[in-house]
Write a protein that holds these residues in place. Structure first.
Motif, mmCIF file in Angstrom:
data_model
loop_
_atom_site.group_PDB
_atom_site.id
_atom_site.type_symbol
_atom_site.label_atom_id
_atom_site.label_comp_id
_atom_site.label_asym_id
_atom_site.label_seq_id
_atom_site.Cartn_x
_atom_site.Cartn_y
_atom_site.Cartn_z
ATOM 1 N N ARG A 35 -48.338 10.277 -18.445
ATOM 2 C CA ARG A 35 -49.727 9.891 -18.697
ATOM 3 C C ARG A 35 -50.569 11.055 -19.226
ATOM 4 N NH1 ARG A 35 -51.143 4.864 -17.373
ATOM 5 N NH2 ARG A 35 -49.798 3.648 -15.979
ATOM 6 N N GLN A 36 -50.103 12.279 -19.044
ATOM 7 C CA GLN A 36 -50.820 13.417 -19.629
ATOM 8 C C GLN A 36 -50.801 13.335 -21.156
ATOM 9 O OE1 GLN A 36 -49.764 17.287 -18.024
ATOM 10 N NE2 GLN A 36 -49.331 16.383 -16.035
ATOM 11 N N PHE A 37 -49.753 12.730 -21.710
ATOM 12 C CA PHE A 37 -49.674 12.579 -23.154
ATOM 13 C C PHE A 37 -50.581 11.447 -23.641
ATOM 14 C CE2 PHE A 37 -45.892 14.868 -21.972
ATOM 15 C CZ PHE A 37 -45.806 15.845 -22.946
ATOM 16 N N ILE A 38 -50.837 10.476 -22.780
ATOM 17 C CA ILE A 38 -51.789 9.414 -23.118
ATOM 18 C C ILE A 38 -53.192 9.991 -23.216
ATOM 19 C CG2 ILE A 38 -52.849 7.258 -22.340
ATOM 20 C CD1 ILE A 38 -50.229 6.548 -21.008
ATOM 21 N N LYS A 39 -53.577 10.843 -22.242
ATOM 22 C CA LYS A 39 -54.901 11.454 -22.251
ATOM 23 C C LYS A 39 -55.089 12.339 -23.483
ATOM 24 C CE LYS A 39 -55.313 11.450 -17.211
ATOM 25 N NZ LYS A 39 -55.326 12.274 -15.987
ATOM 26 N N LYS A 40 -54.003 12.940 -23.915
ATOM 27 C CA LYS A 40 -54.093 13.853 -25.049
ATOM 28 C C LYS A 40 -54.284 13.091 -26.362
ATOM 29 C CE LYS A 40 -51.570 17.634 -27.235
ATOM 30 N NZ LYS A 40 -50.358 18.458 -27.215
ATOM 31 N N ASP A 41 -53.694 11.896 -26.453
ATOM 32 C CA ASP A 41 -53.711 11.157 -27.698
ATOM 33 C C ASP A 41 -53.903 9.675 -27.384
ATOM 34 O OD1 ASP A 41 -53.253 9.907 -30.077
ATOM 35 O OD2 ASP A 41 -51.510 11.091 -30.620
ATOM 36 N N GLY A 42 -55.037 9.123 -27.747
ATOM 37 C CA GLY A 42 -55.351 7.735 -27.413
ATOM 38 C C GLY A 42 -54.486 6.709 -28.095
ATOM 39 N N THR A 43 -53.647 7.100 -29.065
ATOM 40 C CA THR A 43 -52.797 6.132 -29.766
ATOM 41 C C THR A 43 -51.481 5.870 -29.042
ATOM 42 O OG1 THR A 43 -51.777 7.870 -31.107
ATOM 43 C CG2 THR A 43 -53.765 6.824 -31.989
ATOM 44 N N VAL A 44 -51.283 6.451 -27.878
ATOM 45 C CA VAL A 44 -50.048 6.249 -27.113
ATOM 46 C C VAL A 44 -50.104 4.906 -26.388
ATOM 47 C CG1 VAL A 44 -48.656 7.111 -25.199
ATOM 48 C CG2 VAL A 44 -49.618 8.708 -26.857
ATOM 49 N N HIS A 45 -48.962 4.211 -26.359
ATOM 50 C CA HIS A 45 -48.884 2.899 -25.706
ATOM 51 C C HIS A 45 -47.922 2.981 -24.522
ATOM 52 C CE1 HIS A 45 -51.092 1.107 -29.062
ATOM 53 N NE2 HIS A 45 -50.420 1.977 -29.793
ATOM 54 N N PHE A 46 -48.314 2.426 -23.377
ATOM 55 C CA PHE A 46 -47.570 2.577 -22.127
ATOM 56 C C PHE A 46 -47.141 1.204 -21.607
ATOM 57 C CE2 PHE A 46 -46.920 3.137 -17.613
ATOM 58 C CZ PHE A 46 -46.372 4.413 -17.507
ATOM 59 N N PHE A 47 -45.837 1.074 -21.292
ATOM 60 C CA PHE A 47 -45.297 -0.137 -20.678
ATOM 61 C C PHE A 47 -44.590 0.250 -19.381
ATOM 62 C CE2 PHE A 47 -45.496 -0.989 -25.206
ATOM 63 C CZ PHE A 47 -45.971 -2.292 -25.283
ATOM 64 N N ASP A 48 -44.869 -0.480 -18.321
ATOM 65 C CA ASP A 48 -44.230 -0.244 -17.022
ATOM 66 C C ASP A 48 -43.381 -1.468 -16.686
ATOM 67 O OD1 ASP A 48 -43.457 0.221 -14.449
ATOM 68 O OD2 ASP A 48 -45.476 0.441 -13.616
ATOM 69 N N LEU A 49 -42.060 -1.300 -16.675
ATOM 70 C CA LEU A 49 -41.179 -2.440 -16.473
ATOM 71 C C LEU A 49 -41.096 -2.886 -15.023
ATOM 72 C CD1 LEU A 49 -38.330 -1.815 -19.062
ATOM 73 C CD2 LEU A 49 -40.461 -3.103 -19.261
ATOM 74 N N GLU A 50 -41.861 -2.244 -14.119
ATOM 75 C CA GLU A 50 -42.055 -2.807 -12.786
ATOM 76 C C GLU A 50 -43.238 -3.774 -12.776
ATOM 77 O OE1 GLU A 50 -42.280 0.391 -9.895
ATOM 78 O OE2 GLU A 50 -40.127 0.177 -9.513
ATOM 79 N N ASN A 51 -43.965 -3.822 -13.882
ATOM 80 C CA ASN A 51 -45.098 -4.734 -14.040
ATOM 81 C C ASN A 51 -44.613 -5.990 -14.771
ATOM 82 O OD1 ASN A 51 -47.380 -6.117 -14.960
ATOM 83 N ND2 ASN A 51 -48.573 -4.244 -15.207
ATOM 84 N N PRO A 52 -44.663 -7.176 -14.139
ATOM 85 C CA PRO A 52 -44.175 -8.404 -14.781
ATOM 86 C C PRO A 52 -44.830 -8.674 -16.133
ATOM 87 C CG PRO A 52 -44.587 -8.794 -12.451
ATOM 88 C CD PRO A 52 -45.126 -7.431 -12.755
ATOM 89 N N ALA A 53 -46.116 -8.342 -16.274
ATOM 90 C CA ALA A 53 -46.800 -8.575 -17.546
ATOM 91 C C ALA A 53 -46.189 -7.736 -18.664
ATOM 92 C CB ALA A 53 -48.294 -8.256 -17.406
ATOM 93 N N ASP A 54 -45.849 -6.466 -18.354
ATOM 94 C CA ASP A 54 -45.227 -5.609 -19.364
ATOM 95 C C ASP A 54 -43.796 -6.059 -19.657
ATOM 96 O OD1 ASP A 54 -47.536 -4.184 -19.554
ATOM 97 O OD2 ASP A 54 -46.809 -2.393 -18.532
ATOM 98 N N GLN A 55 -43.081 -6.514 -18.634
ATOM 99 C CA GLN A 55 -41.751 -7.072 -18.871
ATOM 100 C C GLN A 55 -41.822 -8.249 -19.830
ATOM 101 O OE1 GLN A 55 -39.630 -8.181 -15.329
ATOM 102 N NE2 GLN A 55 -38.884 -6.118 -14.962
ATOM 103 N N PHE A 56 -42.785 -9.138 -19.591
ATOM 104 C CA PHE A 56 -42.946 -10.317 -20.450
ATOM 105 C C PHE A 56 -43.287 -9.896 -21.880
ATOM 106 C CE2 PHE A 56 -45.615 -13.715 -22.273
ATOM 107 C CZ PHE A 56 -44.714 -14.775 -22.205
ATOM 108 N N ALA A 57 -44.145 -8.869 -22.010
ATOM 109 C CA ALA A 57 -44.563 -8.411 -23.336
ATOM 110 C C ALA A 57 -43.385 -7.873 -24.151
ATOM 111 C CB ALA A 57 -45.636 -7.337 -23.207
#
Length: 388
Positions: A35-57
């Motif tokens: 997440r430090q790389f997300i703060k550095k650059d707002g164009t980063v996209h994060f998916f967490d496969l423990e999150n059902p919504a991200d799994q579905f996506a």
């Protein structure tokens, strides 16, 4: 926020490799680092496969991810979706550029296998450990704190010893009751908990599957399967013996350690430093702290091992490169770090380039006319990092 030693390495690899994988035990700080790389650059996209919504996506991963050709995509717990890896290979081959994907995973063998099968030549894998001494203030107080509480951030940063110990016990219960099942090991939780406690009582000793099997009333093959299972969580280290044809009767069994000293103490019911200093595990507990610190800064291509003969000659830790022993290390938990006779006998046989004794003191002390040096942990780490 504790600055992590791996951050700059990840930054460098992202500039070179299309796919960067970061493995490590659960709760060691992989997501926080990413997440430090997300703060550095707002164009980063994060998916967490423990999150059902991200799994579905990501059910159709190529369709979902091809829109991010010029942006970093971070996928946490990536090993949970094996079909993701061939899709990433296709996307990387369509547009090969550095820094396209960062994959995080708690299950090293699964992630490594899937990467090797689908992403060979496209991925570089790094390991994040719990906190290292080089990442915190390396004062005597913090060294003791790291030794007693271990390096997992929620444990190390806990306000008091009781909160830290409770977190470690809950963490171990989650590993036994939840994580092993997610890895595909359908093992009885209570028996696995007893197995973990047996490992703790035999911490730093030679692996004797028959002895553990008898204690748990299971077969020797089952005991080996249990060890394989818990090793996949990255919480156990098997230190292999170094073999060299010197006409000696060498021990050939590995030594088995709980990699985080704080988890070891939780399994043994050790609550604080005072109890630890009076406990028989003190020496091997300090041993694994030192081993893990040095493992984190090994020069590229170097390996860890140990040396023991049936006659009693022993060296706690060897740092090996190209089949040659570079550094022989005796690990002492006391403040009077005089080497044992067996250490000198081992060094005479192996002829290492350097001989170290690592102890919890503050001074560098020469022995054996300066050929052997007693070193504080941080000094030893710095000397290793200078060889990179």
């Amino acid at each position: 926020m504790v600055p992590r030693q791996l951050y700059k390495i990840v930054e460098t690899i992202l500039a070179e490799s299309p796919v960067t994988a970061i493995i490590g035990p659960r709760q060691c700080g992989k997501t926080t680092l990413a997440r430090q790389f997300i703060k550095k650059d707002g164009t980063v996209h994060f998916f967490d496969l423990e999150n059902p919504a991200d799994q579905f996506a990501l059910e159709d991963p190529i369709f979902a991810l091809e829109q991010y050709q010029d942006e970093l995509v971070i996928i946490d717990e990536a090993q949970r979706m094996p079909e993701l890896f061939p899709a990433i290979r296709v996307l990387v081959d369509q547009k090969r550029k550095p820094g396209r994907f960062m994959l995080l995973g708690s299950s090293s063998p699964d992630l490594r296998r899937q990467s090797a099968e689908s992403l060979a030549g496209r991925i570089i894998t790094l390991e994040l450990t719990p906190f290292l001494l080089s990442e915190i203030n390396s004062s005597k107080d913090n060294l003791d704190k790291l030794w007693v509480k271990g390096g997992f951030p929620p444990s190390f940063l806990a306000d008091d010893a009781s909160t830290s110990l409770q977190w470690r016990i809950h963490y171990l219960r989650d590993v036994v009751e939840r994580d092993l099942g997610l890895l595909g090991f359908n093992l009885p939780p209570e028996r696995m908990w007893r197995f973990m406690q047996m490992l703790a009582h035999n911490h730093g000793q030679l692996w004797n599957k028959a002895q553990l099997a008898r204690s748990l009333d299971i077969g020797a093959t089952t005991a080996s399967r249990y060890l394989d299972a818990i090793q996949q969580t990255l919480l156990v280290r098997r230190l292999q013996p170094f073999h060299k044809n010197l006409g000696k009767r060498l021990i050939k069994s590995p030594k088995v350690y709980i990699r985080d000293a704080g988890l070891l103490h939780a399994l043994l019911g050790i609550k604080n430093r005072q109890q630890l200093l009076g406990h028989p595990v003190k020496g091997t507990s300090w041993e694994i702290l030192v081993i893990e610190q040095l493992a984190s800064c090994l020069p590229l291509g170097w390996e860890l091992g140990f040396w023991r003969t049936s006659g009693g000659s022993e060296i706690d830790l060897l740092l090996i490169s190209g089949g040659q022993v570079k550094i022989a290390i005796e690990i002492k938990a006391g403040l009077t770090p005089r080497p044992d006779r067996g250490f000198y006998e081992g060094c005479k046989n192996l002829n290492p380039a350097e001989e170290w004794i690592i102890y919890p003191g503050k001074r560098i002390i020469p022995f054996n006319k300066g050929k052997t040096l007693a070193l504080p942990v941080m000094d030893a780490m710095n000397r290793l990092m200078e060889q990179n």
